[in-house]
Each structure stands twice: as structure tokens, then as C-alpha cells.
Design an enzyme around this catalytic site. Structure first.
Site, PDB file in Angstrom:
ATOM      1  N   CYS A  33     -31.647  35.636  40.267  1.00  0.00           N
ATOM      2  CA  CYS A  33     -31.342  34.492  39.397  1.00  0.00           C
ATOM      3  C   CYS A  33     -30.824  34.930  38.040  1.00  0.00           C
ATOM      4  O   CYS A  33     -30.335  34.120  37.259  1.00  0.00           O
ATOM      5  CB  CYS A  33     -32.588  33.616  39.216  1.00  0.00           C
ATOM      6  N   CYS A 102     -40.995  33.738  40.516  1.00  0.00           N
ATOM      7  CA  CYS A 102     -40.765  33.792  39.066  1.00  0.00           C
ATOM      8  C   CYS A 102     -41.959  34.415  38.351  1.00  0.00           C
ATOM      9  O   CYS A 102     -41.804  35.044  37.301  1.00  0.00           O
ATOM     10  CB  CYS A 102     -40.529  32.399  38.505  1.00  0.00           C
TER      11      CYS A 102
HETATM   12 FE1  FES Z   1     -35.415  33.103  37.823  1.00  0.00          FE
HETATM   13 FE2  FES Z   1     -37.492  31.601  37.934  1.00  0.00          FE
HETATM   14  S1  FES Z   1     -35.580  31.138  38.746  1.00  0.00           S
HETATM   15  S2  FES Z   1     -37.387  33.598  37.228  1.00  0.00           S
END
Ligand code: FES
Length: 137
Positions: A33, A102
Site C-alpha cells: 500500500c 496494517c
Molecule cells: Fe497500508 Fe493500512 S492500508 S498500512
């Protein structure tokens, strides 16, 4: 989707910031991400006196780092090593399953900061391994 405690830590995160001349600094990223977390520790006589973090990341990353800083503040280095992402999620009550990864950022940033501290001090911390860059999915 998020419980009240998560929302509270997200909207009002604790211990946000930086520590100048920190005993240890750890930065980790999630390659998937792109979120980044940096954690700063001030350690005196083996006790974590101060802890701050900065996250360029999602709400769950912010909430988990916030709660992780609360869990390690005032603790010994050894106790801080027991703060795993599972403990962090437990402390928050719950996280939506898609967001559990996360919480790994907080654990890894903490361990990276402890590793940095150990390197600077020239000491070995039992149970702590050199942080590795990897992908979370
Ligand atoms: Fe990247 Fe949560 S979506 S750490």
C-alpha cells in the site's frame, strides 16, 4: 467498520511526533500500500522513557501505532518486545480483518527502532533480529 477505540486513536492519536537525538529510530514501509511508519524511542537504563511516531498511512496504521506507543511507554526493552501486532489489535478491541496487516507496521517499526538502539549501544537484545524489508499482503 471500526470500533470506538480505533476511531478514538485514529482521530486523536497519542504520541505523534519526533524525538531529537532518539536512542533508536525505526522506519518501515508496507510495499503493497506504500504506507510508511517511523518510530522514535528514548531509552534510559533499559526503560522506554519516551516514544513518538509518525505515520504516512491509513487510519488503521495510525490507530495501531498510537496504541502501540501507549503499550511500550514506561516499559523495559524486554517488555516492549512482547508488544506484537496481535497485542496491538487486542488492545484496540478489534480490527476489520482486511486491516490487520496494517497493525504489522507498528510492531515492525518498534522492532526496527529497538534494533537501531541496540546497534548504537553495541548491545544484543535477546529475541530481537535484524529487521528485513518485506512485502505484506
Ligand atoms: Fe497500508 Fe493500512 S492500508 S498500512
Amino acid at each position: 467498520m471500526y470500533n470506538d477505540k480505533v476511531l478514538d486513536h485514529f482521530t486523536n492519536p497519542r504520541n505523534v511526533g519526533e524525538i531529537e537525538n532518539a536512542s533508536g529510530v525505526g522506519q518501515v514501509g508496507n510495499a503493497k500500500c506504500g504506507d510508511i511508519m517511523k518510530m522514535y524511542l528514548d531509552i534510559e537504563d533499559g526503560i522506554i522513557k519516551e516514544v513518538k511516531f509518525k505515520t504516512f498511512g491509513c487510519g488503521a496504521a495510525i490507530a495501531t501505532s498510537s496504541v502501540a506507543t501507549e503499550l511500550v511507554k514506561g516499559k523495559t526493552v524486554k517488555e516492549a518486545l512482547e508488544v506484537t501486532n496481535k497485542k496491538v489489535v487486542e488492545a484496540l478491541g478489534d480490527l476489520p480483518p482486511v486491516k490487520v496487516h496494517c497493525s504489522l507496521l507498528a510492531e515492525e517499526a518498534l522492532r526496527a527502532a529497538l534494533w537501531d538502539y541496540a546497534q548504537k549501544e553495541g548491545i544484543e537484545i535477546e529475541g530481537l533480529e535484524e529487521p528485513v524489508e518485506h512485502d505484506h499482503h
